[in-house]
Design an enzyme around this catalytic site. Structure first.
Site, PDB file in Angstrom:
ATOM      1  CE  LYS A   1     -11.130   0.873   5.024  1.00 50.55           C
ATOM      2  NZ  LYS A   1      -9.841   0.270   4.692  1.00 50.55           N
TER       3      LYS A   1
ATOM      4  N   GLY B   1       0.771  -1.250   0.000  1.00 50.50           N
ATOM      5  CA  GLY B   1       0.000   0.000   0.000  1.00 50.50           C
ATOM      6  C   GLY B   1       0.795   1.290   0.000  1.00 50.50           C
TER       7      GLY B   1
ATOM      8  CB  VAL C   1      -5.184  -7.632  -3.341  1.00 49.82           C
ATOM      9  CG1 VAL C   1      -3.924  -7.455  -2.524  1.00 49.82           C
ATOM     10  CG2 VAL C   1      -6.030  -6.359  -3.374  1.00 49.82           C
TER      11      VAL C   1
ATOM     12  CB  SER D   1       0.942   5.792   1.333  1.00 48.47           C
ATOM     13  OG  SER D   1       0.638   5.945  -0.019  1.00 48.47           O
ATOM     14  CB  ILE D   2      -1.711   5.071   6.147  1.00 54.18           C
ATOM     15  CG1 ILE D   2      -2.671   6.266   6.296  1.00 54.18           C
ATOM     16  CG2 ILE D   2      -1.540   4.319   7.460  1.00 54.18           C
ATOM     17  CD1 ILE D   2      -4.082   5.901   6.714  1.00 54.18           C
TER      18      ILE D   2
ATOM     19  CE1 TYR E   1     -14.075   5.683   4.082  1.00 55.08           C
ATOM     20  CE2 TYR E   1     -15.192   3.957   5.327  1.00 55.08           C
ATOM     21  CZ  TYR E   1     -14.046   4.468   4.748  1.00 55.08           C
ATOM     22  OH  TYR E   1     -12.875   3.761   4.833  1.00 55.08           O
TER      23      TYR E   1
HETATM   24  P1  NAD Z   1      -3.219   5.506  -0.420  1.00 55.64           P
HETATM   25  O1  NAD Z   1      -3.945   5.931  -1.660  1.00 55.64           O
HETATM   26  O2  NAD Z   1      -1.887   6.075  -0.183  1.00 55.64           O
HETATM   27  O3  NAD Z   1      -3.141   3.931  -0.323  1.00 55.64           O
HETATM   28  C1  NAD Z   1      -4.127   3.076  -0.840  1.00 55.64           C
HETATM   29  C2  NAD Z   1      -3.387   1.886  -1.386  1.00 55.64           C
HETATM   30  O4  NAD Z   1      -4.299   0.886  -1.855  1.00 55.64           O
HETATM   31  C3  NAD Z   1      -2.487   2.258  -2.572  1.00 55.64           C
HETATM   32  O5  NAD Z   1      -1.150   1.911  -2.299  1.00 55.64           O
HETATM   33  C4  NAD Z   1      -3.028   1.416  -3.693  1.00 55.64           C
HETATM   34  O6  NAD Z   1      -2.032   0.979  -4.604  1.00 55.64           O
HETATM   35  C5  NAD Z   1      -3.630   0.258  -2.923  1.00 55.64           C
HETATM   36  N1  NAD Z   1      -4.534  -0.523  -3.757  1.00 55.64           N
HETATM   37  C6  NAD Z   1      -5.675  -0.121  -4.367  1.00 55.64           C
HETATM   38  N2  NAD Z   1      -6.163  -1.132  -5.123  1.00 55.64           N
HETATM   39  C7  NAD Z   1      -5.299  -2.182  -4.965  1.00 55.64           C
HETATM   40  C8  NAD Z   1      -5.228  -3.495  -5.494  1.00 55.64           C
HETATM   41  N3  NAD Z   1      -6.147  -3.964  -6.366  1.00 55.64           N
HETATM   42  N4  NAD Z   1      -4.205  -4.307  -5.111  1.00 55.64           N
HETATM   43  C9  NAD Z   1      -3.269  -3.872  -4.230  1.00 55.64           C
HETATM   44  N5  NAD Z   1      -3.268  -2.624  -3.714  1.00 55.64           N
HETATM   45  C10 NAD Z   1      -4.265  -1.798  -4.092  1.00 55.64           C
HETATM   46  O7  NAD Z   1      -4.243   5.876   0.770  1.00 55.64           O
HETATM   47  P2  NAD Z   1      -4.229   5.531   2.340  1.00 55.64           P
HETATM   48  O8  NAD Z   1      -5.183   6.499   2.913  1.00 55.64           O
HETATM   49  O9  NAD Z   1      -2.858   5.441   2.834  1.00 55.64           O
HETATM   50  O10 NAD Z   1      -4.941   4.109   2.393  1.00 55.64           O
HETATM   51  C11 NAD Z   1      -4.383   2.978   3.035  1.00 55.64           C
HETATM   52  C12 NAD Z   1      -5.424   2.280   3.874  1.00 55.64           C
HETATM   53  O11 NAD Z   1      -5.752   3.126   4.978  1.00 55.64           O
HETATM   54  C13 NAD Z   1      -6.744   1.992   3.154  1.00 55.64           C
HETATM   55  O12 NAD Z   1      -7.238   0.738   3.573  1.00 55.64           O
HETATM   56  C14 NAD Z   1      -7.639   3.101   3.677  1.00 55.64           C
HETATM   57  O13 NAD Z   1      -8.998   2.763   3.602  1.00 55.64           O
HETATM   58  C15 NAD Z   1      -7.159   3.160   5.108  1.00 55.64           C
HETATM   59  N6  NAD Z   1      -7.543   4.364   5.856  1.00 55.64           N
HETATM   60  C16 NAD Z   1      -7.300   5.597   5.344  1.00 55.64           C
HETATM   61  C17 NAD Z   1      -7.690   6.712   6.066  1.00 55.64           C
HETATM   62  C18 NAD Z   1      -7.456   8.087   5.524  1.00 55.64           C
HETATM   63  O14 NAD Z   1      -8.133   9.019   5.959  1.00 55.64           O
HETATM   64  N7  NAD Z   1      -6.525   8.275   4.604  1.00 55.64           N
HETATM   65  C19 NAD Z   1      -8.309   6.578   7.317  1.00 55.64           C
HETATM   66  C20 NAD Z   1      -8.519   5.288   7.821  1.00 55.64           C
HETATM   67  C21 NAD Z   1      -8.141   4.192   7.076  1.00 55.64           C
END
Ligand code: NAD
Length: 260
Positions: A164, A13, A65, A19-20, A157
């Site tokens: 989720k 990710g 994935v 990115s987180i 959302y």
């Molecule tokens: P991000 O866009 O940086 O990361 C999302 C990632 O998902 C990317 O690296 C992307 O390549 C990957 N992805 C998407 N489709 C995919 C696939 N088919 N196969 C493999 N990887 C795939 O954004 P983020 O906010 O860092 O998101 C990371 C996680 O954190 C997610 O699950 C998101 O829901 C969760 N999250 C985000 C927040 C927020 O506010 N940003 C809050 C809570 C949870």
């Protein structure tokens, strides 16, 4: 010496330096872990290799994935490169744009539901299943990222909230399934952070402002905040913690906004 010294961790990710997963990878590296990263689609390979180099890693693998073969290949490669895995971070989410905007029912379709659940929920236990031979016998730990929208209605959302909720349930079922093998499964429910995925959610900026106003800490969280808790949960400092969703959200989920 860091508390992840000698540990080998796969972080999925990482797409940008916002990115987180990038925050998690940095925190794990600071604590001494050796990292492998994944990317989706050839056009992102170079970029992710750059992040890996920054993090002292050269192990970068393709892993979309939605593709069972790529999942299997990822762990075959890790098996031959490393032979084992101490941690796995699932930081992956996706839903079609219409399913994360406006009215829940208007944006609902069978196709959007299936895609959101496939990419954002199914993929976590699917990765763990494929990684099992590498994780076994090492007190290893797997971790996913979730959001408050699983528990409560968050505007826009929508279908992602359903995915989720499924992901959070999978943390508990996984913990029960892999616990007897000494493997832990946890989730972090992160507060909103401006990332590429978050920018797909309509009116995301107003969520950030709302959290800053009402969260007990009167601020939003950073990828460093999330990364540090992730590193802890992946480490043996958290050896007694499994099946848990830990909120890293400046306390927002604990208050009733507007009632203070
Ligand atoms: P991000 O866009 O940086 O990361 C999302 C990632 O998902 C990317 O690296 C992307 O390549 C990957 N992805 C998407 N489709 C995919 C696939 N088919 N196969 C493999 N990887 C795939 O954004 P983020 O906010 O860092 O998101 C990371 C996680 O954190 C997610 O699950 C998101 O829901 C969760 N999250 C985000 C927040 C927020 O506010 N940003 C809050 C809570 C949870």
């Amino acid at each position: 010496m860091g508390f992840l010294q000698g540990k080998r961790i796969l972080v999925t990710g990482v797409l940008s330096n916002r990115s987180i997963a990038y925050g998690i990878a940095q925190a794990c590296r600071q604590q001494g872990a050796e990292l492998a990263l994944t990317y989706v689609g050839e056009r992102f390979e170079e970029r992710v290799r750059g992040f890996a180099a920054e993090l002292g890693s050269s192990l970068v693998l393709p892993c979309d994935v939605s593709d069972d073969q790529q999942i299997a290949q990822t762990f075959e490669s890790l098996q031959s490169e490393w032979g084992y895995l101490d941690g796995l971070v699932h930081s992956i989410g996706f839903a079609p744009r219409e399913a994360i905007a406006g009215d829940f029912l208007e944006g609902l379709s069978r196709e959007a539901f299936q895609i959101a659940h496939d990419i954002s929920a199914y993929s976590f236990p699917a990765l763990v299943k494929a990684a099992l031979p590498l994780l076994e016998g090492r007190n290893s730990s797997v971790l996913t990222l979730t959001y408050l929208g699983a528990e409560k209605v968050v505007p826009n959302y929508n279908t992602m909230g359903l995915a989720k909720a499924s992901l959070e349930a999978s943390v508990r079922y996984l913990a029960s399934s892999i616990g007897p093998r000494g493997i832990r499964a946890n989730g972090i429910s992160a507060g909103p952070i401006k990332t590429l995925a978050a920018s797909g959610i309509k009116d995301f900026g107003s969520i950030l402002k709302f959290v800053e106003k009402y969260a007990p800490l009167r601020r939003n969280v950073t990828i460093e905040d999330v990364g540090n808790v992730a590193a802890f949960l992946l480490s043996e400092l958290a050896a007694g913690v499994t099946g848990e969703i830990t909120h890293v959200d400046a306390g927002f989920s604990t208050v009733t906004p507007g009632m203070e």
